[in-house]
Design an enzyme around this catalytic site. Structure first.
Site, mmCIF file in Angstrom:
data_model
loop_
_atom_site.group_PDB
_atom_site.id
_atom_site.type_symbol
_atom_site.label_atom_id
_atom_site.label_comp_id
_atom_site.label_asym_id
_atom_site.label_seq_id
_atom_site.Cartn_x
_atom_site.Cartn_y
_atom_site.Cartn_z
ATOM 1 N N GLN A 58 34.966 27.231 27.189
ATOM 2 C CA GLN A 58 36.418 27.082 27.080
ATOM 3 C C GLN A 58 36.819 26.935 25.618
ATOM 4 O OE1 GLN A 58 37.881 23.754 29.263
ATOM 5 N NE2 GLN A 58 40.039 24.220 28.924
ATOM 6 N N GLU B 237 38.379 17.956 21.305
ATOM 7 C CA GLU B 237 37.751 17.334 20.134
ATOM 8 C C GLU B 237 36.245 17.176 20.303
ATOM 9 O OE1 GLU B 237 38.245 13.585 17.037
ATOM 10 O OE2 GLU B 237 39.813 14.009 18.518
ATOM 11 N N ARG B 238 35.773 16.891 21.526
ATOM 12 C CA ARG B 238 34.324 16.785 21.738
ATOM 13 C C ARG B 238 33.652 18.128 21.462
ATOM 14 N NH1 ARG B 238 32.427 16.183 26.403
ATOM 15 N NH2 ARG B 238 30.539 15.043 25.865
ATOM 16 N N GLU C 229 45.055 15.868 28.995
ATOM 17 C CA GLU C 229 43.662 16.177 28.688
ATOM 18 C C GLU C 229 42.751 14.963 28.817
ATOM 19 O OE1 GLU C 229 40.316 18.428 27.073
ATOM 20 O OE2 GLU C 229 42.114 18.858 28.221
ATOM 21 N N ASN C 230 43.308 13.770 28.534
ATOM 22 C CA ASN C 230 42.451 12.591 28.441
ATOM 23 C C ASN C 230 42.621 11.572 29.559
ATOM 24 O OD1 ASN C 230 40.905 12.703 25.754
ATOM 25 N ND2 ASN C 230 42.957 13.332 25.164
#
Length: 297
Positions: A73, A91-92, A124-125
């Site tokens: 992705q 970010e990961r 997202e989080n």
């Protein structure tokens, strides 16, 4: 289990679908429908990212997976000035690619305002399972302060109870050292909520250290908090407990109701003391107001 309600359409509803394979080297080069190739050095993290702890071992595992399988992705970014981009999601993945030494990464470029950035960061989080309790609390606080949402509003948007939102936010009242222990999963969020039963931050820190050192359960901490909060004079069992006069008990109850605080009345043949106990300066202010004393502490 109630299904979580999305805060918006979510990333999948905003990202054009297409192949995300890498192309030839070149800045912002199209490598698929809605996907461009960007220099990793030109991408900065989002200021709305609630995650503050990144497990190094898991990042290395993700990097190994990307090395073997490729990037499934793309990142999601928005443009911030010429040749600079701000990360919206991934970010990961970005950190894992940096570990691999990659210089470029495929990314989906979106036009997003600050409000939309906040919303997408939460989509997202918050709807993932790997945010720690402190990061989740910070995200709730952001919704509360930046979006003006009540605890009930946040709960409805995320499909959780208002009480769960409130209890999570309470963790932010703990000392910084204790919050770090929760973030690092040395103690649980349930331990943290139990420690809030102590009014003294130093006592909270000291007991948190004992949880780690002695591997104490939440139940054991509940009992310890009760013990600490029990006045020393009342800890020893009296072999012959004194029976209080009914009039004294009635007076105590009326005073407790009037002041909104714990009141003890000790009477001996018409003479004695009235003791008003408090747990915070707010309670003191309320007691002084009832007494007609308007002096600020």
């Amino acid at each position: 289990m109630a299904k979580k309600k999305a805060l918006g359409r979510g990333l999948m509803g905003l990202i054009p679908q297409g192949k995300s394979t890498a192309g030839e080297e070149g800045e912002a080069e199209s490598v698929g429908t809605g996907v461009v190739l960007l220099k990793i050095a030109d991408i900065k993290p989002s200021k709305w990212q609630p995650r503050s702890h990144f497990n190094q071992e898991k990042l290395e595992e993700l990097a190994a997976s990307i090395r073997e399988q490729g990037l499934v992705q793309p990142l999601v970014v928005r443009q911030q000035g010429k040749d600079m981009y701000e990360l919206i999601a991934g970010e990961r993945r970005l950190r894992a690619m940096a570990l691999l030494g990659w210089e470029e990464a495929p990314a989906c470029l979106l036009d997003a305002s600050d409000n939309k950035m906040r919303e997408l960061a939460l989509v997202e989080n918050l709807q993932r399972d790997d945010l720690n309790a402190i990061e989740t609390a910070v995200a709730y606080e952001l919704l509360q302060e930046e979006e003006g949402l009540t605890h009930n509003d946040i709960g409805q948007k995320l499909g959780i109870s208002r009480a769960k939102v409130t209890n999570t936010l309470r963790l932010l009242n703990l000392p910084h050292e204790v919050k770090n222990m929760i973030a690092e999963e040395k103690i649980s969020a349930a331990h943290g909520r139990t420690l809030l039963g102590l009014s003294d931050p130093l006592s909270q820190i000291e007991l948190a250290k004992r949880i780690v050192a002695e591997e104490l359960s939440v139940h054991e901490i509940e009992e310890e908090v009760k013990r600490i909060n029990t006045p020393k004079l009342n800890r020893a069992k009296s072999p012959l407990p004194q029976v209080q006069d009914k009039n004294v008990l009635s007076l105590e109850e009326r005073l407790c109701s009037y002041f909104g605080a714990k009141v003890e009345v000790k009477d001996k043949k018409g003479a004695g003391t009235i003791t008003i106990k408090y747990n915070s300066l707010d309670e003191v202010a309320g007691i002084l107001e009832k007494l007609g004393i308007n002096e600020e502490l």
